[in-house]
Design an enzyme around this catalytic site. Structure first.
Site, PDB file in Angstrom:
ATOM      1  N   LEU A  58       0.845  -1.192   0.000  1.00 28.60           N
ATOM      2  CA  LEU A  58       0.000   0.000   0.000  1.00 28.60           C
ATOM      3  C   LEU A  58       0.880   1.242   0.000  1.00 28.60           C
ATOM      4  O   LEU A  58       2.045   1.197   0.406  1.00 28.60           O
ATOM      5  CB  LEU A  58      -0.904   0.008   1.239  1.00 28.60           C
ATOM      6  CG  LEU A  58      -1.936  -1.119   1.347  1.00 28.60           C
ATOM      7  CD1 LEU A  58      -2.591  -1.094   2.737  1.00 28.60           C
ATOM      8  CD2 LEU A  58      -2.996  -0.992   0.262  1.00 28.60           C
ATOM      9  N   HIS A  59       0.292   2.356  -0.424  1.00 26.08           N
ATOM     10  CA  HIS A  59       1.050   3.606  -0.433  1.00 26.08           C
ATOM     11  C   HIS A  59       1.593   3.928   0.954  1.00 26.08           C
ATOM     12  O   HIS A  59       2.768   4.313   1.107  1.00 26.08           O
ATOM     13  CB  HIS A  59       0.137   4.748  -0.929  1.00 26.08           C
ATOM     14  CG  HIS A  59       0.804   6.092  -0.935  1.00 26.08           C
ATOM     15  ND1 HIS A  59       1.617   6.506  -1.969  1.00 26.08           N
ATOM     16  CD2 HIS A  59       0.794   7.113  -0.032  1.00 26.08           C
ATOM     17  CE1 HIS A  59       2.076   7.722  -1.707  1.00 26.08           C
ATOM     18  NE2 HIS A  59       1.591   8.106  -0.535  1.00 26.08           N
ATOM     19  N   ALA A  60       0.760   3.737   1.970  1.00 29.66           N
ATOM     20  CA  ALA A  60       1.166   4.089   3.333  1.00 29.66           C
ATOM     21  C   ALA A  60       2.258   3.171   3.865  1.00 29.66           C
ATOM     22  O   ALA A  60       2.902   3.499   4.867  1.00 29.66           O
ATOM     23  CB  ALA A  60      -0.045   4.055   4.268  1.00 29.66           C
TER      24      ALA A  60
END
Length: 879
Positions: free
Chosen positions: A843-845
């Site tokens: 995920l981006h995070a």
């Protein structure tokens, strides 16, 4: 058997059978088995030691149309009974003196076998019929039977015969001059090709005496006396074989290895000792012995040694958690497909459905999840990286044990290395390295200049520290000459000795009172001392305690940004000194922090200045500069920077918005110019590398443009899930609450998963409850982060990219952007001369978290090493 009746088919202990004799004996026993009700899809247990009778039994079972079930008489009676109860064979072929071990199962001992029967056998088995069942250990402790069909094993055997040039001789009826040694226990699937390949190729099958597979000298003697041309080794046994003088001067043609990873040092030792071809094979029992091969020849310099290419009619896939193919260089789960897959597990439909799944890439196909970790090389070759369970987790960090072993094997005089994560020592789990040094050193010859005795743990530790992240350096090193082996000749890891407690080191002991108290604070904050739970502490008595040494690194012990905040609070309480988070980043050892406490004039560093040191390194290859994401803080890059190999200076560039007295520049260009000024200040001359996550990637590209205009050499420019400014131009400017919610992503949370957090108070309270680093920031610093989010967002929306004349490396968060599928690396193509794209199952995070660092660091390290090598040779560096 019909084509070469007079040729020698089988030899054992001075006795031989021709192909005609083998045909008569096996036909007679096959017909006898038919009389006992044996036929297609029935099973016959074979519990015989290596002998002529064993081979006759296996071939006869096949000719009767049944599947054979090999049993190891060295196994406990209870295990044998459980296998028999599960498999329910029609009968057992075993000597009469073993009758009591098989209970009520019908027994047919060799003296009762018919030796001749001129009746004809009807048609043999069909391709879909079961050929054999081999039981392997199950994760629940209950053995599981793998059912292999004829089409699977015939594909494997015919491929091997044709690919490696085994043939039926000159056509004179004398057969092949190949002699193949059978020495693998019959319950190990490698034995299948040892038994049946010679018979398919018209070669001579030489059967080794029982237990000879454990004796290197006995194997060498057999090779010489019997004229063996081909045999197999498990790498552990090959290492033992090469160590005996009798291994030299043998007339072998080819050696196959499988069952364990073949390391490059062992490959090279083989070619220094034996003049023969060496082939590395790979495959689980669930895929008819082997599914891939690699020519590990004298000219092969691969490190690691690959498992290579698929055999006929098989498929290899390297996939992420969502079953998507991974690009070259990215580690993933290895899946196998094609004709050689097993039917499944006998009587275990639920387990079969779990491990054998539909092939999403081939209609009607199946895949088997091997449980192994692998990656593609750019040339289409597969590299084995270890078992999935070899990817251990220590202090929150994912570690590939094979990577440490490979680094150890690159040390002078180390000929073998194994690394375990041991949990049976006092205190927390720790890595232990087992090494074997060059035999010439042990015999008194002159060792290399670098390693002067059998085991210099300090020098091995230093050697590793230059090649792997510090958290991957073992706590103890144990020298071994004799390696424990299982019955199948594999390394018995459970039998490796525990190191003496004195060997488990954390560097020199603390000397000053300040160092001793600082070490105690490390232990307290990290849960490894008084106040920690018994399972986490180092031990209850001083004799058992593994104390934290003066050289121990806070982050290598499992510390992170949050625990660093708690350490600073503990330091302030003990010494009334506020060193600041930046000091912990730059001087993370017990000795380093103690020295600053003992220096009254030492300046504090709150870690919110224009840059922070991400690694303690002050010298090395060209430095890396990582640009902050939207929140303005660059601490998040620390794990990734410390995992890069070789080690290099690394700095995090931070937003001026963190300082309430500074105004944010008016454009991304101005911001990039200011950051380049910091780069020039920290590294006045020479090349630099740039990295940026999210908004940081936009700024990093602008910095690359600016550095290029100044005539500075730019190396790697890596963008972590960052997209050009035009992607965000139409987005509305975030209000203060939206900016605060963006802090959730910076802290590693999904903002969409917490719609209830709609005020500053709620967001901050949530972060503090979650014990995040951001939640522990003082109010002025938190205000600065909010200013950075809103201000930088505005600058990006108004930015127009200039073109960079080099290459951008883009790493995409493949598990994100479902609502924006057009966010792809190709969007950067108008803004750079070239774009290299890699997609990761993240995920981006998650892109700068610890797990992500374990995936991303090898990709960056490979490119940085390549760039450093070009720079050292003076080649033109094409960005």
């Amino acid at each position: 058997m019909a084509a070469l009746p007079q040729a020698i088919a089988l030899e054992y202990a001075g006795n031989a059978l021709s192909y005609a004799q083998l045909e008569r004996r096996t036909r007679a026993l096959a017909l006898q088995l038919r009389e006992h009700g044996v036929g297609r899809e029935s099973m016959v247990a074979v519990a015989l030691p290596r002998s002529l009778e064993l081979v006759i039994a296996l071939v006869a079972v096949q000719r009767a149309g049944a599947a054979y079930l090999p049993l190891d008489l060295a196994h406990p009676d209870d295990r044998l009974r459980r296998i028999l109860d599960s498999a329910r064979p029609a009968c057992v072929l075993a000597w009469a003196d073993e009758t009591a071990r098989f209970g009520d199962w019908p027994l047919l001992p060799p003296p009762q076998w018919q030796h001749a029967n001129e009746s004809a056998l009807d048609a043999g088995p069909r391709p879909e019929d079961a050929a054999y069942v081999i039981y392997t250990s199950g994760s629940t402790g209950e053995p599981k039977g793998v059912v292999i069909e004829h089409r699977a094993i015939v594909n494997r055997l015919v491929w091997m015969r044709e690919h490696f040039g085994f043939c039926n001789g000159s056509g004179s009826g004398s057969g092949s001059d190949e002699c193949i040694l059978q020495k693998t226990p019959v319950t190990f699937d490698v034995s299948v090709w040892e038994f049946f390949l010679p018979l398919l190729a018209g070669a001579t099958l030489v059967v080794a005496p029982p237990d000879a597979h454990r004796d290197p000298r006995a194997i060498a003697r057999l090779i010489r006396e019997q004229g063996i041309t081909t045999l197999h080794f498990v790498p552990s046994m090959l290492a033992a074989f090469l160590a005996v003088p009798e291994a030299r001067g043998l007339g072998l043609r080819r050696v196959f290895v499988s069952g364990e990873a073949l390391d490059a040092a062992l490959r090279d030792r083989f070619h220094d000792t034996i003049d023969a071809e060496l082939f590395n094979l790979y495959g689980p029992t669930e895929a008819a012995v082997d599914v891939s091969w690699w020519p590990a020849g004298r000219d092969d310099d691969s490190r690691p040694v690959p498992i290579g290419f698929p055999v006929w009619n098989t498929r290899l896939y390297v996939l992420d958690e969502r079953m998507r193919p991974l690009p070259p260089g990215v580690a993933g789960d290895l899946y196998l497909g094609g004709v050689q897959l097993a039917r499944g597990y006998l009587g275990r439909p639920e387990l079969t459905a779990e491990r054998f799944i539909d092939d999403p890439f081939v209609t009607g196909g199946r895949l088997y999840r091997s449980g192994d970790v692998a990656r593609w090389r750019p040339d289409g070759v597969v590299e084995f990286l270890g078992r999935g369970d070899d990817q251990v987790k220590l202090r929150g960090l994912r570690i590939e044990l094979g990577e440490i072993e490979a680094a150890l094997l690159s040390a002078p005089d180390v000929t073998r290395a194994e690394v375990l994560l041991r949990k049976d020592l006092p205190g927390e789990p720790c890595l232990v390295a087992y090494v074997q040094m060059n035999a010439s050193i042990q015999a008194g010859a002159q060792p290399s200049a670098q390693f002067g005795d059998e085991l210099d743990a300090a020098r091995l530790r230093a050697h590793l520290a230059a090649r792997v992240p510090d958290y991957m350096v073992p706590a103890a090193f144990v020298a071994l000459d004799d390696w424990p082996l299982t019955a199948n000749g594999k390394l018995d890891r459970k039998a490796l000795p525990a190191p003496a407690l004195a060997q488990v080191q954390q560097g020199r002991a603390p000397r000053s009172e300040t160092e001793r108290e600082m070490a105690a604070l490390f232990a307290q904050v990290l849960g490894k001392g008084p106040g920690a739970s018994p399972d986490e502490s180092f031990g209850e008595s001083p004799a058992e305690e593994r104390s934290i040494g003066a050289d121990a690194d806070f982050f290598a012990l499992g510390g992170d940004s949050l625990s660093a905040v708690h350490l600073l609070l503990a330091i302030r309480q003990r010494w009334n000194r506020d060193l600041g988070l930046g000091v912990v980043f730059s001087s993370p050892t017990v000795a380093g922090l103690a020295a600053l406490i003992d220096t009254p004039s030492a300046m504090a560093d709150d870690g919110l200045g224009p840059w922070v040191r991400l690694t303690p390194d002050t010298a090395g290859p060209a430095p890396l500069f990582a640009v902050h994401p939207a929140g303005g803080i660059a601490w998040n890059y620390r794990d990734l920077a410390r995992a890069l190999m070789p080690r290099r200076p690394a700095f995090g560039l931070q937003s001026p918005a963190l300082d309430p007295l500074q105004a944010l520049p008016a454009s991304v260009e101005a911001l990039a110019e200011a950051y380049v000024a910091h780069v020039v200040e920290l590294h006045p001359q020479g090349p630099v590398h740039l990295l940026g996550w999210s908004v940081g990637g936009v700024i990093a590209q602008a910095m690359a443009v600016r550095l290029e205009a100044l005539g500075r050499e730019v190396g790697l420019v890596a963008l972590l899930d960052a997209y050009p400014a035009e992607c965000w131009r139409a987005e509305p400017e975030p209000d203060p609450v939206a900016a605060l919610r963006a802090l959730l992503a910076i802290a590693g949370y999904d903002p969409e998963g917490h719609p209830e957090l709609d005020s500053r108070e709620k967001v901050v309270a949530f972060l503090r409850r979650g014990d995040s680093t951001l939640g522990n920031l003082p109010e002025p610093a938190l205000d600065g982060v909010v200013r950075a989010v809103t201000g930088t967002n505005r600058l990006v929306r108004n930015h127009y990219h200039a073109r960079y004349g080099g290459t951008l490396l883009h790493l995409r968060a493949g598990r994100d952007h479902a609502e924006q599928p057009d966010l792809q690396a190709r969007l950067w193509e108008p803004h750079a001369a070239a774009v290299e794209a890699i997609e990761l199952p993240l995920l981006h995070a998650e892109m700068t978290g610890r797990d992500a660092a374990a995936r991303i660091a090898p990709l960056l390290s490979e490119r940085l090493r390549r760039w450093d090598a070009q720079a050292s040779t003076g080649e033109t560096l094409c960005n």
